[in-house]
Every structure is written in C-alpha cells, then in structure tokens.
Design a protein around this motif. Sequence first.
Motif, PDB file in Angstrom:
ATOM      1  N   GLY A   1       0.865   0.110  -3.617  1.00 13.74           N
ATOM      2  CA  GLY A   1       0.708  -1.338  -3.607  1.00 13.74           C
ATOM      3  C   GLY A   1      -0.735  -1.748  -3.393  1.00 13.74           C
ATOM      4  N   ARG A   2      -1.419  -1.040  -2.480  1.00 11.12           N
ATOM      5  CA  ARG A   2      -2.837  -1.347  -2.205  1.00 11.12           C
ATOM      6  C   ARG A   2      -3.686  -1.144  -3.454  1.00 11.12           C
ATOM      7  NH1 ARG A   2      -6.815  -3.339  -1.268  1.00 11.12           N
ATOM      8  NH2 ARG A   2      -8.275  -3.141   0.470  1.00 11.12           N
ATOM      9  N   MET A   3      -3.416  -0.095  -4.217  1.00  9.50           N
ATOM     10  CA  MET A   3      -4.154   0.140  -5.459  1.00  9.50           C
ATOM     11  C   MET A   3      -3.931  -0.983  -6.468  1.00  9.50           C
ATOM     12  SD  MET A   3      -3.744   4.191  -6.302  1.00  9.50           S
ATOM     13  CE  MET A   3      -4.783   5.421  -5.521  1.00  9.50           C
ATOM     14  N   MET A   4      -2.751  -1.606  -6.392  1.00 10.64           N
ATOM     15  CA  MET A   4      -2.412  -2.673  -7.339  1.00 10.64           C
ATOM     16  C   MET A   4      -2.781  -4.058  -6.810  1.00 10.64           C
ATOM     17  SD  MET A   4       1.316  -1.161  -8.501  1.00 10.64           S
ATOM     18  CE  MET A   4       1.643  -2.418  -9.735  1.00 10.64           C
ATOM     19  N   GLY A   5      -3.433  -4.103  -5.653  1.00  8.75           N
ATOM     20  CA  GLY A   5      -3.911  -5.376  -5.123  1.00  8.75           C
ATOM     21  C   GLY A   5      -2.982  -6.052  -4.145  1.00  8.75           C
ATOM     22  N   ILE A   6      -1.884  -5.388  -3.760  1.00 11.96           N
ATOM     23  CA  ILE A   6      -0.894  -5.971  -2.851  1.00 11.96           C
ATOM     24  C   ILE A   6      -0.884  -5.183  -1.549  1.00 11.96           C
ATOM     25  CG2 ILE A   6       1.529  -6.546  -2.498  1.00 11.96           C
ATOM     26  CD1 ILE A   6       0.174  -8.210  -4.661  1.00 11.96           C
ATOM     27  N   ALA A   7      -1.096  -5.874  -0.437  1.00 10.55           N
ATOM     28  CA  ALA A   7      -1.128  -5.233   0.884  1.00 10.55           C
ATOM     29  C   ALA A   7       0.249  -5.321   1.525  1.00 10.55           C
ATOM     30  CB  ALA A   7      -2.183  -5.892   1.774  1.00 10.55           C
ATOM     31  N   LEU A   8       1.140  -4.407   1.156  1.00 11.47           N
ATOM     32  CA  LEU A   8       2.476  -4.399   1.752  1.00 11.47           C
ATOM     33  C   LEU A   8       2.397  -4.193   3.258  1.00 11.47           C
ATOM     34  CD1 LEU A   8       4.281  -2.160  -0.893  1.00 11.47           C
ATOM     35  CD2 LEU A   8       4.629  -4.613  -0.532  1.00 11.47           C
ATOM     36  N   PRO A   9       3.343  -4.759   4.018  1.00 11.45           N
ATOM     37  CA  PRO A   9       3.289  -4.637   5.486  1.00 11.45           C
ATOM     38  C   PRO A   9       3.611  -3.217   5.947  1.00 11.45           C
ATOM     39  CG  PRO A   9       5.317  -5.721   4.815  1.00 11.45           C
ATOM     40  CD  PRO A   9       4.483  -5.586   3.570  1.00 11.45           C
ATOM     41  N   ALA A  10       3.079  -2.861   7.111  1.00 10.18           N
ATOM     42  CA  ALA A  10       3.362  -1.553   7.711  1.00 10.18           C
ATOM     43  C   ALA A  10       4.833  -1.467   8.086  1.00 10.18           C
ATOM     44  CB  ALA A  10       2.489  -1.341   8.938  1.00 10.18           C
ATOM     45  N   ASN A  11       5.369  -0.248   8.052  1.00  9.28           N
ATOM     46  CA  ASN A  11       6.785  -0.067   8.351  1.00  9.28           C
ATOM     47  C   ASN A  11       7.031   0.798   9.583  1.00  9.28           C
ATOM     48  OD1 ASN A  11       9.047  -1.265   7.275  1.00  9.28           O
ATOM     49  ND2 ASN A  11       9.555   0.411   5.892  1.00  9.28           N
ATOM     50  N   PHE A  12       6.034   1.561  10.022  1.00 13.01           N
ATOM     51  CA  PHE A  12       6.179   2.427  11.191  1.00 13.01           C
ATOM     52  C   PHE A  12       4.907   2.367  12.031  1.00 13.01           C
ATOM     53  CE2 PHE A  12       9.306   4.040   8.271  1.00 13.01           C
ATOM     54  CZ  PHE A  12      10.345   4.461   9.079  1.00 13.01           C
ATOM     55  N   ASP A  13       5.093   2.382  13.348  1.00 16.85           N
ATOM     56  CA  ASP A  13       3.954   2.359  14.264  1.00 16.85           C
ATOM     57  C   ASP A  13       4.314   3.162  15.516  1.00 16.85           C
ATOM     58  OD1 ASP A  13       1.662   1.840  15.716  1.00 16.85           O
ATOM     59  OD2 ASP A  13       2.270  -0.204  16.270  1.00 16.85           O
ATOM     60  N   ARG A  14       4.204   4.476  15.430  1.00 18.30           N
ATOM     61  CA  ARG A  14       4.450   5.395  16.551  1.00 18.30           C
ATOM     62  C   ARG A  14       5.750   5.062  17.305  1.00 18.30           C
ATOM     63  NH1 ARG A  14      -0.984   4.132  19.522  1.00 18.30           N
ATOM     64  NH2 ARG A  14      -0.252   2.091  18.813  1.00 18.30           N
TER      65      ARG A  14
END
Length: 380
Positions: free
Chosen positions: A234-247
């Motif tokens: 998504g980042r490569m395509m210009g879209i910053a998808l939200p994070a899904n995991f954080d420790r």
Amino acid sequence: MLPFADIEFYLLFAVLVAAMYALKAIAGKRITLAQAIAGISLLYTALYYPKPLQLLLFTVYQCGLTWLLLFRWRKLHGLVGSLLLALPMVLVKLNVEVDLLGFAGISYITFRAIQVYLDGEQLRERFRFVDFIGFLLFTPSLLAGPIDRYERFKGDLDAGWSRLNGAALIAGWELILLGALHKFVLAELVDRYWLQRFDAASTMTSDMAANMYGYAVYLYFDFAGYSLLAIGLGRMMGIALPANFDRPWLTQNAPEFWRRWHISLGDWLRDYFFRPIYKQLSSTAALRAWPLLRQNIALFSTFLLMGCWNGLQAHYIASGALFGLYSVAYNSVLHRARKQRRELWAGWPSPVAKGLSILIMINLASFALYLFSGRFPYLH
C-alpha cells in the motif's frame, strides 16, 4: 490469485506498481491517483481474483446501497441500514447456499461499507464513487485488512501523485521484506518444526500445551507478516494503511491486548459496535444506575460479535466469548480498585506487577487463540 499467496502475485504487482510510477510521469496531469488505484483494483478483481463476478456484483450492491443510504434513505435507522449492508456477509456466515456469495474478503469489504454509512454525516459531502470503489477493493488490504477508514484513505488519494516517490518505494520495500520474514520464514519454521510435531487431536497435557503456545506464536508471525506485506505494498502505491500489530505480547490486560493485536479490527468494533451499544444501554432506564453492568454487557457483546464475525463454528464463538469474559473480569476488578482508591497491584513492586501481568496475559491470550484455532480437542 489471492493477494500475497504466491510468487505470481508479487510479480504482477511489481509490474503494476512500475506502471503507476510511469503513469505519474506520463499522464499525471490527466489521470488522478484515485482513478489509477480504482482502475488497478478493478483490473485485479476482474482478471485475477477468485470468483471475480461474485466480487464485482457484491461491489455494485455495496456501492448502490451505500449511495441510497447516504443520499435517499437518510431517515432509515442506522441499525437497519447496517444490517442491509451486512446481509450478504451474514448469509455467508450462516452457510446459506447462494452462488453469488462466499468469496474471500467479503467481511472486510462489508465493514468498510458500514463505516462509510455510519459516518455519513461527516463524509456525505466528500463522497465520490471512484474513491469509494478504490477504498472497497484496494488490493493490498482486500483479503484480510488492515481495515482502513474512508476519510483517511481519501486524504491519501486527495494528496495525489506526490505520495508516489522514492521514499515511498524504500519504505514499502522494507515493510515487504519484514513481512516476508514474518510470514514465509518465521511462521513457516514454527509450523514445520513445532506445530506439525504434535497431534492436534491429542488430549495429553504436554501436547495440548505445545499446540496452544505454538499456534499463538505461529498466528502472530503469519498474520502480522501478512499485515506488514499489505501495508508495504500500500505504501508503494501511495496509501498509508494503518498498523495492525504493536507488540501485543507485552500487554498487561485483555483490553490492551486488543488495542495492539489486529488493531484495525479492534478500533472498528470499538467505534461502530461497542460505543453504540453502550449508548443505547445508557438510555435504558433500568440500567442507568448500573454503569459497570452497561460497560460489561457492551464489552462481552463486542467480543462475542468478533467471534461470530470469524464464523459461527463453536471454536470461533467460544474464543470471542472467552476474550469477552477476560475483558469483563478485568473491567470489574479495575472498577472495584478505583472505587477503593487503590492501585490494581497495590503493595507489589512495579516491575514485579508488570511482569506478572504480562505473563498472565500471555497465557490467557494463548488459550483463547488455542480455542480459535480449532485445535482444542474438547471443542468441535
């Protein structure tokens, strides 16, 4: 061809991402980023996705119904509108035999459409079909999330081609490498050299413990890896998808665990299920004097829904219900401690209390995920 399932998908999207950057240079003033993403998403859906006709017809259903709910049926109760949007997904979960249903990704598309509908007052003036189609069918997050929000997704689209640059390519590539390490190396090692060594049907305590902890580790690496792959592409395509995991394995209680594990689903359920239920319960005269009971009913209902959302099999429902019980128990103990104006672990040194909390939560979460896995021998 499902997203991230085989090498052909990566080769295809290497070509499509390269085409996007070429399109930016050649026709960036005539074609918008929103049009490019919608076009690529529709192209992938039509040519490569399993059951493309079903998915495209379902998209037409969601687009048409969402437009009606936003602009024509504005007086319809939010619950009724949400149920209409969710009807195809509900039929799938109930195992109703309908040829046009049953394709991968139906749940995530449904949740995105419901979010747009329920936030309609804020989104109505900015709603455009080209943005909405790209939002529903965005290929990196189509199959298993993360569950984005329309207003955030549209903000990236409105920023335009400037989001496609060298920094986006490098950041996306790093995330893809990290995701591949999680999903195709670490998860595979856990599965091959840990899980497959033990009989899933065994009732021996040692085998059950090995299955329980092994599956928890495997699921984390597999799902977190998938999420990183989706976010990276998504980042490569210009879209910053939200994070899904954080420790998530460093959390100290059940609510915190779900703020760090499958974050986008937890946030969605909190905003569009827990809060409306709690608000409705708060307006019930018989419950106004019982704030803790209202919270606990809403909490348990939310986690039970989460279990049912995965499927109506006993192991999914039991896992969701167990996480609900964890959250209700923690919420009740915390409420009591606050009423007594004391800390939850009063008298314990802070490092010891934190360490014990993490250890307890690791075991509780691992057991609930063990139920979720369908490997628990006493629940079939």
